[in-house]
Design an enzyme around this catalytic site. Structure first.
Site, PDB file in Angstrom:
ATOM      1  N   HIS A   1      -8.256   7.358  -1.383  1.00 49.70           N
ATOM      2  CA  HIS A   1      -7.209   7.345  -0.355  1.00 49.70           C
ATOM      3  C   HIS A   1      -5.954   6.822  -1.138  1.00 49.70           C
ATOM      4  CE1 HIS A   1      -6.371   3.770   2.869  1.00 49.70           C
ATOM      5  NE2 HIS A   1      -5.125   4.532   3.159  1.00 49.70           N
TER       6      HIS A   1
ATOM      7  N   TYR B   1       7.569 -12.772 -21.407  1.00 52.93           N
ATOM      8  CA  TYR B   1       8.436 -11.369 -21.351  1.00 52.93           C
ATOM      9  C   TYR B   1       9.309 -11.963 -20.506  1.00 52.93           C
ATOM     10  CZ  TYR B   1       9.958  -7.562 -19.165  1.00 52.93           C
ATOM     11  OH  TYR B   1      11.418  -6.262 -18.830  1.00 52.93           O
TER      12      TYR B   1
ATOM     13  N   HIS C   1       1.066  -0.972   0.143  1.00 50.69           N
ATOM     14  CA  HIS C   1      -0.188  -0.064   0.324  1.00 50.69           C
ATOM     15  C   HIS C   1       1.196   0.908  -0.287  1.00 50.69           C
ATOM     16  CE1 HIS C   1      -3.104   3.014   0.811  1.00 50.69           C
ATOM     17  NE2 HIS C   1      -2.459   3.227   2.042  1.00 50.69           N
TER      18      HIS C   1
ATOM     19  N   HIS D   1       0.999   5.819  -1.596  1.00 53.20           N
ATOM     20  CA  HIS D   1       0.129   6.799  -1.501  1.00 53.20           C
ATOM     21  C   HIS D   1       0.890   7.676  -2.506  1.00 53.20           C
ATOM     22  CE1 HIS D   1      -0.931   6.096   2.891  1.00 53.20           C
ATOM     23  NE2 HIS D   1      -2.626   6.574   2.236  1.00 53.20           N
TER      24      HIS D   1
ATOM     25  N   ASP E   1       0.252  -5.275 -20.765  1.00 56.26           N
ATOM     26  CA  ASP E   1       1.365  -5.867 -20.383  1.00 56.26           C
ATOM     27  C   ASP E   1       0.891  -6.274 -18.805  1.00 56.26           C
ATOM     28  OD1 ASP E   1       4.260  -4.916 -21.618  1.00 56.26           O
ATOM     29  OD2 ASP E   1       2.608  -5.978 -22.621  1.00 56.26           O
TER      30      ASP E   1
HETATM   31  O1  HMS Z   1      -2.810   5.167   4.310  1.00 56.94           O
HETATM   32  C1  HMS Z   1      -2.583   5.084   5.661  1.00 56.94           C
HETATM   33  C2  HMS Z   1      -3.520   5.960   7.364  1.00 56.94           C
HETATM   34  O2  HMS Z   1      -4.699   6.245   6.523  1.00 56.94           O
HETATM   35  C3  HMS Z   1      -1.842   4.500   6.379  1.00 56.94           C
HETATM   36  O3  HMS Z   1      -1.206   3.150   4.778  1.00 56.94           O
HETATM   37  C4  HMS Z   1      -0.282   4.409   6.062  1.00 56.94           C
HETATM   38  O4  HMS Z   1      -0.399   6.232   6.818  1.00 56.94           O
HETATM   39  C5  HMS Z   1       1.495   4.053   6.630  1.00 56.94           C
HETATM   40  O5  HMS Z   1       0.383   3.627   8.152  1.00 56.94           O
HETATM   41  P1  HMS Z   1       1.516   2.128   8.873  1.00 56.94           P
HETATM   42  O6  HMS Z   1       3.526   2.782   9.328  1.00 56.94           O
HETATM   43  O7  HMS Z   1       1.668   1.319   7.650  1.00 56.94           O
HETATM   44  O8  HMS Z   1       0.676   2.208   9.468  1.00 56.94           O
END
Ligand code: HMS
Length: 238
Positions: free
Chosen positions: A182, A236, A117, A119, A142
């Site tokens: 998000h 690939y 995950h 941002h 791809d």
């Molecule tokens: O998106 C968020 C919080 O909204 C979390 O992924 C980001 O702050 C990272 O948090 P962590 O350090 O993994 O607890």
């Protein structure tokens, strides 16, 4: 098998695998700032550890970073080991605040071995608009096999983000989902594949955004998307 209450209750082969995965996950976190996918600590990586003797996945574990720890302070020893219901099994620090989302994904997508995950800026900008990234680049065909879909708005803290990830990606070939308002979550066969998907997701989010500033990007015929996806998946590389 008796209840597995601590890492010491698991077979030695599992404990050895956990040690290896701790190092892998610790090392891969350095790729997030390296590819400019995060600021501060705003991203996380995890990898599943499969139990050698319980092959239905019910005794699998996963390794994830500790919450809020700077990337240059992360070590294999600081990585946290969790069960698939998101509970801490081994570690001295609280696990990532997204642990429930990673856990739900592993629990409901047995083929997934890694979750990431971030941002990252451009992908998160598309998530803020709640708009999927159209498949207008051969590199998207791809890597994503089509558009990068948007998942539902979900508040952190329970399994609602995980539910959104699973419900969206179960209906798509994409290893990336833009969780509305998000940011991107990615999956893969392991953590390295998920980090790659996060890097490629940000790259195509930026390219398609720039293209849209110049006009309407040209569509790619579905048959070409399909053939590019199959080639990349099966031919690939080495
Ligand atoms: O998106 C968020 C919080 O909204 C979390 O992924 C980001 O702050 C990272 O948090 P962590 O350090 O993994 O607890």
């Amino acid at each position: 098998m008796s209840e597995l209450k601590s890492l010491a209750d698991y077979p030695q082969s599992m404990q050895d695998e956990v040690s290896k995965v701790r190092q892998i996950v610790a090392d891969l976190h350095a790729e997030l700032p390296r590819y400019e996918l995060v600021v501060w600590t705003a991203g996380n990586v995890s990898q599943r550890v499969r139990h050698p003797e319980i092959t239905d996945g019910s005794a699998d574990l996963f390794v994830i970073k500790p919450s809020g720890v700077a990337y240059d302070e992360l070590t294999a020893q600081s990585m946290v080991v969790c069960t698939l219901d998101g509970k801490l099994l081994d570690g001295t620090r609280a696990p990532s605040s997204d642990t429930a989302a990673h856990a739900y994904t592993y629990e409901h997508m047995p083929e997934v071995g890694g979750v990431v995950h971030t941002h990252s800026t451009y992908a998160t900008a598309w998530a803020a608009r709640g708009e999927e990234i159209p498949c207008v680049l051969t590199m998207m065909a791809d890597e994503f096999g089509g558009p990068i879909p948007v998942g539902p708005f979900a508040i952190i803290g329970d399994d609602s983000i995980g539910r959104g990830i699973v419900s969206t990606l179960s209906e798509s070939r994409s290893p990336a989902v833009l969780m509305r308002n998000h940011g991107p979550f990615t999956i893969g066969k392991d953590a390295k594949a998920s980090v790659k998907a996060a890097v490629m997701c940000e790259e195509v989010a930026r390219t398609v955004h720039i293209s849209r500033q110049l006009g309407d990007p040209a569509a790619i015929d579905q048959q070409h998307i399909d053939s590019l996806y199959e080639r990349y998946k099966n031919v690939y590389g080495q």
